[in-house]
Design a protein around this motif. Structure first.
Motif, PDB file in Angstrom:
ATOM      1  N   ASP A   1      10.000  -3.870   2.715  1.00  0.00           N
ATOM      2  CA  ASP A   1      10.826  -2.756   2.807  1.00  0.00           C
ATOM      3  C   ASP A   1       9.833  -1.437   3.222  1.00  0.00           C
ATOM      4  OD1 ASP A   1      12.600  -0.858   3.203  1.00  0.00           O
ATOM      5  OD2 ASP A   1      13.469  -0.752   1.300  1.00  0.00           O
ATOM      6  N   GLU A   2      10.078  -0.271   3.759  1.00  0.00           N
ATOM      7  CA  GLU A   2       9.221   0.966   3.850  1.00  0.00           C
ATOM      8  C   GLU A   2      10.042   2.122   3.290  1.00  0.00           C
ATOM      9  OE1 GLU A   2       7.035   1.773   7.145  1.00  0.00           O
ATOM     10  OE2 GLU A   2       6.339  -0.169   7.490  1.00  0.00           O
ATOM     11  N   LEU A   3       9.738   2.951   2.410  1.00  0.00           N
ATOM     12  CA  LEU A   3      10.502   3.965   2.138  1.00  0.00           C
ATOM     13  C   LEU A   3       9.544   5.239   2.094  1.00  0.00           C
ATOM     14  CD1 LEU A   3      11.952   2.649  -1.289  1.00  0.00           C
ATOM     15  CD2 LEU A   3      13.303   3.014   0.859  1.00  0.00           C
ATOM     16  N   LEU A   4       9.943   6.490   2.436  1.00  0.00           N
ATOM     17  CA  LEU A   4       9.442   7.693   2.566  1.00  0.00           C
ATOM     18  C   LEU A   4       9.774   8.528   1.588  1.00  0.00           C
ATOM     19  CD1 LEU A   4       7.318   8.966   4.596  1.00  0.00           C
ATOM     20  CD2 LEU A   4       8.925  10.012   5.643  1.00  0.00           C
ATOM     21  N   ILE A   5       9.094   8.723   0.670  1.00  0.00           N
ATOM     22  CA  ILE A   5       9.347   9.854  -0.587  1.00  0.00           C
ATOM     23  C   ILE A   5       8.734  11.223  -0.391  1.00  0.00           C
ATOM     24  CG2 ILE A   5       9.905   7.690  -1.903  1.00  0.00           C
ATOM     25  CD1 ILE A   5       7.293   8.015  -3.364  1.00  0.00           C
ATOM     26  N   TYR A   6       9.268  12.000  -1.144  1.00  0.00           N
ATOM     27  CA  TYR A   6       8.662  13.326  -1.149  1.00  0.00           C
ATOM     28  C   TYR A   6       7.765  13.577  -2.363  1.00  0.00           C
ATOM     29  CZ  TYR A   6       8.643  18.518  -0.712  1.00  0.00           C
ATOM     30  OH  TYR A   6       8.091  19.847  -0.544  1.00  0.00           O
ATOM     31  N   ARG A   7       6.263  13.078  -2.169  1.00  0.00           N
ATOM     32  CA  ARG A   7       5.701  13.289  -3.064  1.00  0.00           C
ATOM     33  C   ARG A   7       4.151  13.216  -2.608  1.00  0.00           C
ATOM     34  NH1 ARG A   7       6.591  10.860  -8.090  1.00  0.00           N
ATOM     35  NH2 ARG A   7       4.628  11.561  -8.732  1.00  0.00           N
TER      36      ARG A   7
ATOM     37  N   TYR B   1       0.580  -1.289  -0.041  1.00  0.00           N
ATOM     38  CA  TYR B   1       0.276  -0.072   0.074  1.00  0.00           C
ATOM     39  C   TYR B   1       0.673   1.270   0.112  1.00  0.00           C
ATOM     40  CZ  TYR B   1       1.084   0.176   4.999  1.00  0.00           C
ATOM     41  OH  TYR B   1       1.517  -0.143   6.153  1.00  0.00           O
ATOM     42  N   PHE B   2       0.344   2.494  -0.205  1.00  0.00           N
ATOM     43  CA  PHE B   2       0.899   3.849  -0.255  1.00  0.00           C
ATOM     44  C   PHE B   2       0.104   4.599   1.014  1.00  0.00           C
ATOM     45  CE2 PHE B   2       1.388   2.309  -4.590  1.00  0.00           C
ATOM     46  CZ  PHE B   2       2.819   2.711  -5.069  1.00  0.00           C
ATOM     47  N   GLU B   3       0.712   5.052   1.671  1.00  0.00           N
ATOM     48  CA  GLU B   3       0.176   5.940   2.564  1.00  0.00           C
ATOM     49  C   GLU B   3       0.728   7.323   2.657  1.00  0.00           C
ATOM     50  OE1 GLU B   3      -0.263   5.925   7.777  1.00  0.00           O
ATOM     51  OE2 GLU B   3       0.921   4.533   6.595  1.00  0.00           O
ATOM     52  N   GLY B   4      -0.235   8.488   2.567  1.00  0.00           N
ATOM     53  CA  GLY B   4      -0.062   9.678   2.359  1.00  0.00           C
ATOM     54  C   GLY B   4       0.219  10.371   3.709  1.00  0.00           C
ATOM     55  N   GLU B   5       1.257  10.981   3.804  1.00  0.00           N
ATOM     56  CA  GLU B   5       1.622  11.781   5.114  1.00  0.00           C
ATOM     57  C   GLU B   5       1.809  13.476   4.806  1.00  0.00           C
ATOM     58  OE1 GLU B   5       4.598   9.558   7.132  1.00  0.00           O
ATOM     59  OE2 GLU B   5       3.662   7.619   7.260  1.00  0.00           O
ATOM     60  N   LYS B   6       0.830  13.989   4.687  1.00  0.00           N
ATOM     61  CA  LYS B   6       1.091  15.613   4.200  1.00  0.00           C
ATOM     62  C   LYS B   6       1.900  15.606   3.076  1.00  0.00           C
ATOM     63  CE  LYS B   6       0.546  17.478   8.761  1.00  0.00           C
ATOM     64  NZ  LYS B   6       1.215  18.210  10.002  1.00  0.00           N
ATOM     65  N   GLU B   7       3.282  16.291   2.899  1.00  0.00           N
ATOM     66  CA  GLU B   7       4.025  16.288   1.836  1.00  0.00           C
ATOM     67  C   GLU B   7       4.548  14.955   1.341  1.00  0.00           C
ATOM     68  OE1 GLU B   7       3.941  19.140  -0.097  1.00  0.00           O
ATOM     69  OE2 GLU B   7       2.526  20.044   1.503  1.00  0.00           O
ATOM     70  N   TYR B   8       4.539  13.957   2.184  1.00  0.00           N
ATOM     71  CA  TYR B   8       5.299  12.751   1.932  1.00  0.00           C
ATOM     72  C   TYR B   8       4.421  11.574   1.480  1.00  0.00           C
ATOM     73  CZ  TYR B   8       9.542  15.173   3.468  1.00  0.00           C
ATOM     74  OH  TYR B   8      10.276  16.284   3.792  1.00  0.00           O
TER      75      TYR B   8
END
Length: 236
Positions: free
Chosen positions: A169-175, A154-161
């Protein structure tokens, strides 16, 4: 890229707008303009097209009903004023879901996604690869990582990320999550303001929640009806 398409919508103004947008921004060929589902079926019985722009709310035969009658491989871009059908639409070979009124900016985004999908299909045929070989690169910090789409839970939105979660794995991207959604197609489905899930990875759906492993993901009212309709389509 040269593609053939038909426009199916009971609103002449909507058909005219799509025809203008296609003519001004692409080299695609519009083979027919159909103002109801019956006309579209008659045309498609005798002609082959690459893509169908399909309205949902039409008399006699809705867009969803028409899509269900087409070969499962038929590429579709749904065009509608109703956001609640978005999740259900991805039960077909849907490339994009355009909400009316369609703006030039949103249409250009759709054309990129459409041409990318067809380019990938050609590449897969040339190399003998399957859709499961689809991948993309994400930048996390100073590192670019290659991730197979099928491995994403899944993808989880966290404001600007956006947090990209796979089994390993888990990755945090600026999108923004909306930007990610515009690049995805089935089996990825928006189920909440903050979540896009890979429907292939669901373990169960219970009490307005999706469970993927130990993760509990809420289903918002906005997306619930369309999502549950898709679940029912695959139920025994």
């Amino acid at each position: 890229m040269s593609l053939t398409c038909i426009l199916v919508d009971d609103e002449p103004n909507a058909v005219s707008l799509l025809e203008v947008l296609i003519g001004q921004t692409t080299s695609w060929q519009v083979l027919a303009k159909c103002y109801d589902g019956i006309q579209a079926i008659a045309f498609l019985k005798k002609n082959k097209v690459d893509l169908i722009f399909l309205d949902i709310n039409m008399p006699q035969l809705t867009g969803m009903e028409l899509a269900a009658l087409l070969p499962k491989s038929t590429k579709i871009v749904f065009t509608t004023a109703y956001a609640e059908y978005a999740a259900e639409s991805y039960g077909f070979a849907t490339i994009d879901y355009l909400l009316k009124p369609i703006t030039l900016k949103r249409f250009l985004s759709a054309t990129e996604k459409i041409e990318s999908a067809f380019s990938q299909e050609v590449a897969n045929e040339t190399t003998g690869k399957k859709d499961s070989d689809n991948y993309f690169f994400v930048k996390s910090g100073k590192t670019w990582k290659n991730i197979l789409l099928d491995s994403i839970l899944y993808f989880e939105g966290e404001k600007e990320y956006v947090r990209v979660v796979s089994a390993a794995d888990e990755l945090l991207i600026y999108r923004r999550l909306k930007e990610i959604e515009e690049q995805l197609q089935a089996p990825f489905i928006r189920v909440h303001h903050s979540y896009i899930v890979n429907i292939k990875m669901l373990d169960k759906v219970q009490d307005n929640h999706i469970y993927i492993g130990n993760k509990q993901i809420p289903i918002s009212d906005k997306f619930r009806s369309g999502f549950m309709e898709m679940i029912k389509q695959r139920a025994f």
